[in-house]
Motif scaffolding. Structure first.
Motif, PDB file in Angstrom:
ATOM      1  N   GLY A  15       0.812  -1.211   0.000  1.00  0.00           N
ATOM      2  CA  GLY A  15       0.000   0.000   0.000  1.00  0.00           C
ATOM      3  C   GLY A  15       0.843   1.257   0.000  1.00  0.00           C
ATOM      4  O   GLY A  15       0.534   2.236  -0.681  1.00  0.00           O
ATOM      5  N   GLN A  16       1.938   1.238   0.769  1.00  0.00           N
ATOM      6  CA  GLN A  16       2.833   2.388   0.799  1.00  0.00           C
ATOM      7  C   GLN A  16       3.496   2.599  -0.551  1.00  0.00           C
ATOM      8  O   GLN A  16       3.615   3.735  -1.034  1.00  0.00           O
ATOM      9  CB  GLN A  16       3.898   2.192   1.871  1.00  0.00           C
ATOM     10  CG  GLN A  16       3.362   2.191   3.284  1.00  0.00           C
ATOM     11  CD  GLN A  16       4.319   1.531   4.252  1.00  0.00           C
ATOM     12  OE1 GLN A  16       5.502   1.424   3.972  1.00  0.00           O
ATOM     13  NE2 GLN A  16       3.804   1.091   5.380  1.00  0.00           N
ATOM     14  N   TRP A  43       2.738   6.546  -5.511  1.00  0.00           N
ATOM     15  CA  TRP A  43       2.762   6.881  -6.933  1.00  0.00           C
ATOM     16  C   TRP A  43       1.761   7.977  -7.294  1.00  0.00           C
ATOM     17  O   TRP A  43       1.909   8.637  -8.321  1.00  0.00           O
ATOM     18  CB  TRP A  43       2.446   5.644  -7.775  1.00  0.00           C
ATOM     19  CG  TRP A  43       3.449   4.544  -7.619  1.00  0.00           C
ATOM     20  CD1 TRP A  43       4.708   4.642  -7.097  1.00  0.00           C
ATOM     21  CD2 TRP A  43       3.285   3.171  -7.992  1.00  0.00           C
ATOM     22  NE1 TRP A  43       5.342   3.420  -7.119  1.00  0.00           N
ATOM     23  CE2 TRP A  43       4.488   2.493  -7.661  1.00  0.00           C
ATOM     24  CE3 TRP A  43       2.246   2.449  -8.558  1.00  0.00           C
ATOM     25  CZ2 TRP A  43       4.660   1.127  -7.896  1.00  0.00           C
ATOM     26  CZ3 TRP A  43       2.426   1.089  -8.787  1.00  0.00           C
ATOM     27  CH2 TRP A  43       3.629   0.443  -8.463  1.00  0.00           C
ATOM     28  N   HIS A  44       0.724   8.151  -6.501  1.00  0.00           N
ATOM     29  CA  HIS A  44      -0.317   9.109  -6.897  1.00  0.00           C
ATOM     30  C   HIS A  44      -0.582  10.147  -5.816  1.00  0.00           C
ATOM     31  O   HIS A  44      -1.701  10.615  -5.644  1.00  0.00           O
ATOM     32  CB  HIS A  44      -1.618   8.379  -7.263  1.00  0.00           C
ATOM     33  CG  HIS A  44      -2.146   7.477  -6.180  1.00  0.00           C
ATOM     34  ND1 HIS A  44      -2.859   7.944  -5.104  1.00  0.00           N
ATOM     35  CD2 HIS A  44      -2.043   6.138  -6.007  1.00  0.00           C
ATOM     36  CE1 HIS A  44      -3.178   6.934  -4.321  1.00  0.00           C
ATOM     37  NE2 HIS A  44      -2.697   5.824  -4.841  1.00  0.00           N
ATOM     38  N   LEU A  46      -0.134   4.990 -20.892  1.00  0.00           N
ATOM     39  CA  LEU A  46      -1.423   5.380 -20.327  1.00  0.00           C
ATOM     40  C   LEU A  46      -1.452   5.167 -18.819  1.00  0.00           C
ATOM     41  O   LEU A  46      -1.982   6.000 -18.069  1.00  0.00           O
ATOM     42  CB  LEU A  46      -2.550   4.593 -20.992  1.00  0.00           C
ATOM     43  CG  LEU A  46      -2.862   4.944 -22.456  1.00  0.00           C
ATOM     44  CD1 LEU A  46      -3.787   3.906 -23.062  1.00  0.00           C
ATOM     45  CD2 LEU A  46      -3.494   6.323 -22.551  1.00  0.00           C
ATOM     46  N   LEU A  47      -0.882   4.064 -18.359  1.00  0.00           N
ATOM     47  CA  LEU A  47      -0.861   3.787 -16.923  1.00  0.00           C
ATOM     48  C   LEU A  47      -0.074   4.844 -16.160  1.00  0.00           C
ATOM     49  O   LEU A  47      -0.503   5.304 -15.097  1.00  0.00           O
ATOM     50  CB  LEU A  47      -0.262   2.400 -16.669  1.00  0.00           C
ATOM     51  CG  LEU A  47      -1.122   1.200 -17.075  1.00  0.00           C
ATOM     52  CD1 LEU A  47      -0.336  -0.092 -16.909  1.00  0.00           C
ATOM     53  CD2 LEU A  47      -2.409   1.152 -16.252  1.00  0.00           C
ATOM     54  N   LEU A  48       1.080   5.227 -16.690  1.00  0.00           N
ATOM     55  CA  LEU A  48       1.894   6.216 -15.997  1.00  0.00           C
ATOM     56  C   LEU A  48       1.308   7.617 -16.149  1.00  0.00           C
ATOM     57  O   LEU A  48       1.504   8.473 -15.279  1.00  0.00           O
ATOM     58  CB  LEU A  48       3.326   6.191 -16.533  1.00  0.00           C
ATOM     59  CG  LEU A  48       4.345   7.040 -15.763  1.00  0.00           C
ATOM     60  CD1 LEU A  48       4.322   6.723 -14.276  1.00  0.00           C
ATOM     61  CD2 LEU A  48       5.739   6.830 -16.321  1.00  0.00           C
ATOM     62  N   ASP A  49       0.577   7.849 -17.217  1.00  0.00           N
ATOM     63  CA  ASP A  49      -0.040   9.160 -17.395  1.00  0.00           C
ATOM     64  C   ASP A  49      -1.224   9.364 -16.453  1.00  0.00           C
ATOM     65  O   ASP A  49      -1.571  10.509 -16.136  1.00  0.00           O
ATOM     66  CB  ASP A  49      -0.498   9.318 -18.843  1.00  0.00           C
ATOM     67  CG  ASP A  49      -1.020  10.720 -19.140  1.00  0.00           C
ATOM     68  OD1 ASP A  49      -0.408  11.689 -18.646  1.00  0.00           O
ATOM     69  OD2 ASP A  49      -2.022  10.844 -19.864  1.00  0.00           O
ATOM     70  N   SER A  50      -1.824   8.272 -15.986  1.00  0.00           N
ATOM     71  CA  SER A  50      -3.027   8.392 -15.153  1.00  0.00           C
ATOM     72  C   SER A  50      -2.788   9.186 -13.876  1.00  0.00           C
ATOM     73  O   SER A  50      -3.537  10.140 -13.597  1.00  0.00           O
ATOM     74  CB  SER A  50      -3.583   6.998 -14.834  1.00  0.00           C
ATOM     75  OG  SER A  50      -3.948   6.326 -16.020  1.00  0.00           O
ATOM     76  N   LYS A  61       5.204  10.897  -4.212  1.00  0.00           N
ATOM     77  CA  LYS A  61       6.163  11.073  -3.130  1.00  0.00           C
ATOM     78  C   LYS A  61       7.565  10.755  -3.638  1.00  0.00           C
ATOM     79  O   LYS A  61       7.772   9.862  -4.442  1.00  0.00           O
ATOM     80  CB  LYS A  61       5.834  10.162  -1.949  1.00  0.00           C
ATOM     81  CG  LYS A  61       6.822  10.339  -0.801  1.00  0.00           C
ATOM     82  CD  LYS A  61       6.346   9.675   0.455  1.00  0.00           C
ATOM     83  CE  LYS A  61       7.416   9.781   1.543  1.00  0.00           C
ATOM     84  NZ  LYS A  61       7.808  11.158   1.820  1.00  0.00           N
ATOM     85  N   SER A  62       8.529  11.530  -3.186  1.00  0.00           N
ATOM     86  CA  SER A  62       9.924  11.323  -3.588  1.00  0.00           C
ATOM     87  C   SER A  62      10.800  11.319  -2.343  1.00  0.00           C
ATOM     88  O   SER A  62      10.683  12.202  -1.493  1.00  0.00           O
ATOM     89  CB  SER A  62      10.354  12.451  -4.530  1.00  0.00           C
ATOM     90  OG  SER A  62      11.673  12.276  -4.968  1.00  0.00           O
ATOM     91  N   PRO A  63      11.696  10.307  -2.211  1.00  0.00           N
ATOM     92  CA  PRO A  63      11.888   9.182  -3.128  1.00  0.00           C
ATOM     93  C   PRO A  63      10.837   8.092  -2.916  1.00  0.00           C
ATOM     94  O   PRO A  63      10.248   8.003  -1.841  1.00  0.00           O
ATOM     95  CB  PRO A  63      13.276   8.674  -2.752  1.00  0.00           C
ATOM     96  CG  PRO A  63      13.387   8.995  -1.293  1.00  0.00           C
ATOM     97  CD  PRO A  63      12.664  10.287  -1.099  1.00  0.00           C
ATOM     98  N   GLN A  64      10.607   7.302  -3.934  1.00  0.00           N
ATOM     99  CA  GLN A  64       9.667   6.205  -3.859  1.00  0.00           C
ATOM    100  C   GLN A  64      10.407   4.914  -3.534  1.00  0.00           C
ATOM    101  O   GLN A  64      11.512   4.685  -4.027  1.00  0.00           O
ATOM    102  CB  GLN A  64       8.913   6.056  -5.184  1.00  0.00           C
ATOM    103  CG  GLN A  64       8.072   7.269  -5.539  1.00  0.00           C
ATOM    104  CD  GLN A  64       7.440   7.159  -6.916  1.00  0.00           C
ATOM    105  OE1 GLN A  64       7.685   6.197  -7.647  1.00  0.00           O
ATOM    106  NE2 GLN A  64       6.620   8.132  -7.271  1.00  0.00           N
ATOM    107  N   VAL A  65       9.783   4.081  -2.710  1.00  0.00           N
ATOM    108  CA  VAL A  65      10.393   2.800  -2.363  1.00  0.00           C
ATOM    109  C   VAL A  65      10.609   1.970  -3.621  1.00  0.00           C
ATOM    110  O   VAL A  65      11.649   1.344  -3.813  1.00  0.00           O
ATOM    111  CB  VAL A  65       9.506   2.037  -1.353  1.00  0.00           C
ATOM    112  CG1 VAL A  65      10.107   0.673  -1.038  1.00  0.00           C
ATOM    113  CG2 VAL A  65       9.335   2.850  -0.081  1.00  0.00           C
TER     114      VAL A  65
END
Length: 882
Positions: free
Chosen positions: A666-667, A672-673, A738-742, A690-694
């Motif tokens: 979940g984290q 990512w969003h 498309l997935l990353l653009d969402s 969030k940065s940095p991402q795990v």
């Protein structure tokens, strides 16, 4: 405001550019052309003509008149129309963009319009596929969100209002275009200009265009002066779409390339937070390189020369325009040479260079151009400048910027994939792609790894913005290579669309790859212990209380209504919790303030100590397992919101979570969003979430793409069914894009809502940053007090002279001239007024008028002058105006 004049002022150059491009192509390039490309490139030609006409008018008349410039544009447009008619050029209105451009009759003196049944062709039957309409809808949505920001947000990025737009605004009030002074020249009175900026030597195109928009509008508007960028974004899409169609791609392929360009976060950010020159460089230089490559791919001279002209226009936009022109000339030379000839030339140049170095000749002074070579530890490039040779390790910065952050969506992984597919591409396509990508890589390595400019790469200031100027060309190269491979190796499934094969064999490999990617993600983020030792600790809104500030319980959430000293602190009742048993949090809250919220805690071994970690607005999960301060017994924890009365914050619950695989996943996914509002660094990097991402989402999708392609090959080998690899690649890339653009698109929608809300509540051209409202009030008080006195002002801040409040004061003082300086720069100045600003002005909630100590005579002002005002102090020096 005269909106009709604005529309005419922005559209007439576009029409004139289109007519002249049509006339030139009818004379020098009589093949059929797609109307979308002509309208897109016509915008660039028209605005280049507009820029030249405005500069010429300023030189000849010492002023810029709307009527005179519009008359000149009208004459240019009429001449272009007559030439196009004389050459029989097929003039197509924008409504014919979706008509098929084939077989235009080209009889001298006669013009055949596009009509149904004529040789020009009827309307293209647009593909009735969900993919086409989905891409078209998303493209329009991206354009619409950018337009919302342009029309409702005042000029936002620092360098925009500090340099590019400041110059345009100063010109507008003066009614003329001229070179501004540097701050040192202005203070010493050694320059005739009444205004000064540190970037006085910047090229002028990106300032001339908003200046023209203001002239057309009849007054200065912090938003409407940037409306040319809305038209520019549309032209960018049309130009790329038309180039892709003329390259042989169908509507869906071409639309996918256009959508992919606008969905690159760096491009979308620069189209939204306007004022920088980089997006203009992307139009002229990026589209110029596409024209240059297309001239080679189709063995046509006119597109090559036109592309070179557009790239050369980049010199008037940014200093690196000359670098791109050198790269374009080198690219053209490499494209024209055979492989053996090129290799022999490189060897010959290497031998000559080695011989000159051995003889002690490291630099050559070329008359009229400048020094070329290395001298005194600096590399000298004619017409560009000189740079100190310094080695910088920039590999990690490039890796993070291109393959970890999501500033580029998946463009760079796709370019790597396209490079791997080059052996199966057509010969000319392969050569063009290799030369352009190799030239870009070599130029970036030299600039950022071998010279002093490397510091801007390591700090992520320029490492994204400079390559973005070639973004349209990079997207075109990727689309052309993949289309070439798919067309040459069609397999069992047609390559009519990038989505071909989505329902014919790709679903199984894609689903299997998704399962394996999820398993890999779970393995990567799995906590040290696999079993849960305790239950989560859930604190609902009714179990929370205010330690600072106050609020009300509304349904299931606790809302902040008052801040004490700019802070509101919400926490549950004190208790003891073992940090080892709870290594993460789930936070259900919303906030929209001037500062990011924070999660804080105290420990039993140091009850007076205070530890905290920054949160993003809307962040749902926070992992604390790697924070060294999260240990021992936690005796207090909660949330801190910073803001003023208009800042919004509410909390539903705070949950302490034990180590578990579900919580870890979940984290990772939640990061990512996370909402990422515009900030001062957005223009340089747009790492939304969030940065940095795990587990960076870019790398997760890269893994999914690789596994999908592997499973596709295995399935085809095992069963003989399913799409060929050449068709699976485009379909997989479209899905991943498309997935990353969402999340980026959702972030843009939320940001647009915030922008509209701020615009509705805003009472002036203020930014939702720092203390801009108070700064604007201070500037208005100073201007009102001095009245018609034209005297300039030197601004001295209690903080550094380059702090936000001091620089914004300078901007808000326009049309009064001002500079922000340190106290030591005041000795010997000829500036008649000095404005001292205390930090107390922004830390105390007092009316600006009450905090401004007005005119004190001090003709002996010296460098040791102390700031003795409670809030702000305006002094008259007795000196003359510079």
């Amino acid at each position: 405001m005269d909106y009709l004049r604005l529309v005419l002022g922005l559209s007439l150059p576009w029409i004139a550019g289109y007519l002249w491009l049509a006339a030139l192509e009818a004379r020098f390039d009589t093949r059929s052309h797609h109307p979308a490309r002509k309208w897109g490139y016509g915008f660039l030609l028209g605005y280049a003509l507009l820029f030249g006409l405005i500069r010429l008018t300023a030189v000849l008349q010492d002023q810029v008149s709307y009527g005179l410039v519009m008359t000149g544009l009208a004459v240019i447009a009429i001449v272009g129309l007559l030439l196009a008619w004389r050459r029989g050029a097929p003039l197509q209105p924008p409504s014919t963009i979706f008509r098929r451009p084939r077989g235009y009759p080209m009889k001298r003196g006669r013009l055949y319009p596009i009509k149904r049944g004529r040789p020009g062709g009827g309307p293209v039957s647009l593909p009735q596929t969900p993919l086409f309409w989905l891409l078209l809808g998303l493209l329009i949505l991206h354009l619409g969100l950018a337009a919302i920001e342009v029309l409702h947000r005042p000029v936002f990025p620092w360098d925009a209002w500090l340099a590019w737009i400041y110059r345009a605004k100063a010109w507008f009030y003066a009614g003329d275009i001229y070179t501004l002074a540097t701050p040192d020249q202005w203070l010493a009175g050694s320059h005739a200009s009444p205004y000064a900026i540190a970037a006085a030597g910047y090229p002028t195109f990106a300032s001339v265009i908003p200046f023209w928009a203001a002239i057309s509008l009849g007054e200065w508007s912090e938003t409407l002066v940037n409306t040319p960028l809305i038209a520019g974004a549309i032209a960018l899409v049309l130009a790329l779409y038309g180039q892709c169609r003329e390259q042989g791609m169908n509507s869906t392929w071409s639309l996918a390339a256009c959508y992919g360009l606008l969905a690159i976060p760096m491009v979308g950010t620069h189209l939204s937070l306007v004022g920088y020159a980089d997006i203009w460089m992307a139009m002229f230089v990026g589209l110029g390189f596409i024209a240059l490559l297309r001239g080679y791919l189709q063995a046509r001279r006119f597109p090559t020369l036109f592309g070179l002209a557009l790239i050369a226009m980049g010199i008037t936009i940014k200093h690196e325009g000359m670098v791109w022109l050198y790269l374009a000339l080198a690219t053209l030379l490499a494209l024209r040479l055979r492989l053996r000839t090129g290799a022999a030339l490189i060897i010959l140049l290497g031998m000559v260079g080695w011989g000159a170095w051995a003889a002690g000749v490291t630099a050559l002074d070329i008359p009229g151009i400048g020094l070329l070579g290395v001298s005194d530890g600096r590399v000298h490039i004619p017409l560009v400048g000189s740079y100190r040779l310094q080695y910088h390790e920039v590999g990690e910065a490039y890796w993070i910027g291109f393959f970890v952050h999501n500033s580029w969506n998946l463009l760079w992984p796709i370019l790597v994939l396209a490079a791997l597919a080059l052996p199966w591409a057509e010969g000319r396509v392969r050569k063009a792609a290799i030369i352009l990508l190799a030239g870009l890589a070599a130029s970036q390595y030299f600039i950022f790894a071998l010279t002093e400019q490397g510091k801007w790469a390591i700090s992520f200031t320029a490492i994204n913005r400079v390559p973005m100027q070639l973004a349209p060309a990079l997207v075109f190269v990727a689309a052309t290579v993949l289309h070439s491979v798919a067309r040459r190796r069609p397999g069992r499934v047609t390559a009519a669309e990038p989505g071909a094969g989505l329902t014919r064999g790709l679903a199984v490999p894609a689903f299997a790859a998704a399962l394996m990617t999820t398993a890999g993600l779970a393995w990567w983020v799995a906590p040290g212990q696999s079993t849960r030792t305790t239950d989560p600790v859930v604190k609902e809104a009714d179990g929370l209380k205010f330690l600072m500030g106050s609020g009300t319980l509304e349904g299931s959430s606790l809302e902040v209504t008052r801040y004490d000293q700019g802070m509101a602190v919400i926490a549950p009742a004190k208790g003891r919790h073992d940090a080892r048993q709870y290594n993460s949090l789930r936070l259900d809250f919303e906030s929209a303030g001037s500062h990011m919220p924070r999660f804080f805690w105290r420990r039993s071994d140091n009850p007076q100590g205070f530890f905290s970690e920054k949160l993003e607005h809307g962040q749902r999960y926070l992992y604390l397992g790697e924070n060294e301060a999260w240990r021992g017994q936690i005796i207090e924890y909660g949330l801190i919101f910073s803001g003023a009365g208009d800042a919004r914050a509410r909390v539903e619950r705070i949950t302490l979570m034990p180590p578990s695989l579900l919580a870890a996943l979940g984290q990772a996914v939640g990061s990512w969003h996370v909402e990422s509002p515009w900030s001062a660094v957005s223009i340089n990097m747009t790492a939304f979430g969030k940065s940095p991402q795990v587990a960076p989402v870019v790398q997760v999708l890269m893994l999914w793409i690789a596994l999908t392609l592997v499973f596709t090959v295995l399935l085809r080998l095992a069963t003989g069914r399913g799409p060929a690899l050449a068709q699976a690649v485009p379909a997989t890339l479209v899905i991943a894009w498309l997935l990353l653009d969402s999340p980026w698109l959702w972030n843009r929608v939320q940001q647009a809502g915030t922008t509209l809300a701020l615009a509705e509540a805003r009472e002036g051209p203020y930014l939702d940053l720092g203390h801009d409202r108070q700064v604007a009030q201070l500037a208005a008080e100073v201007n009102a007090f001095l009245g018609d006195d034209p005297g300039g002002i030197a601004i001295v801040s209690e903080s550094a002279p380059d702090n936000f409040e001091a620089l914004r004061t300078k901007y808000h003082l326009l049309p009064r001239a001002a500079v922000s300086v340190s106290g030591s720069q005041l000795q010997g100045t000829t500036v008649p007024y000095v404005l001292f600003i205390s930090n107390k002005l922004f830390n105390a909630n007092v009316p600006v008028a009450a905090g401004l100590s007005r005119l004190r005579q001090d003709s002996g002002l010296g460098m040791a002058m102390a700031l003795d005002a409670d809030y702000a102090l305006l002094l008259k020096t007795g000196a003359g105006h510079p």
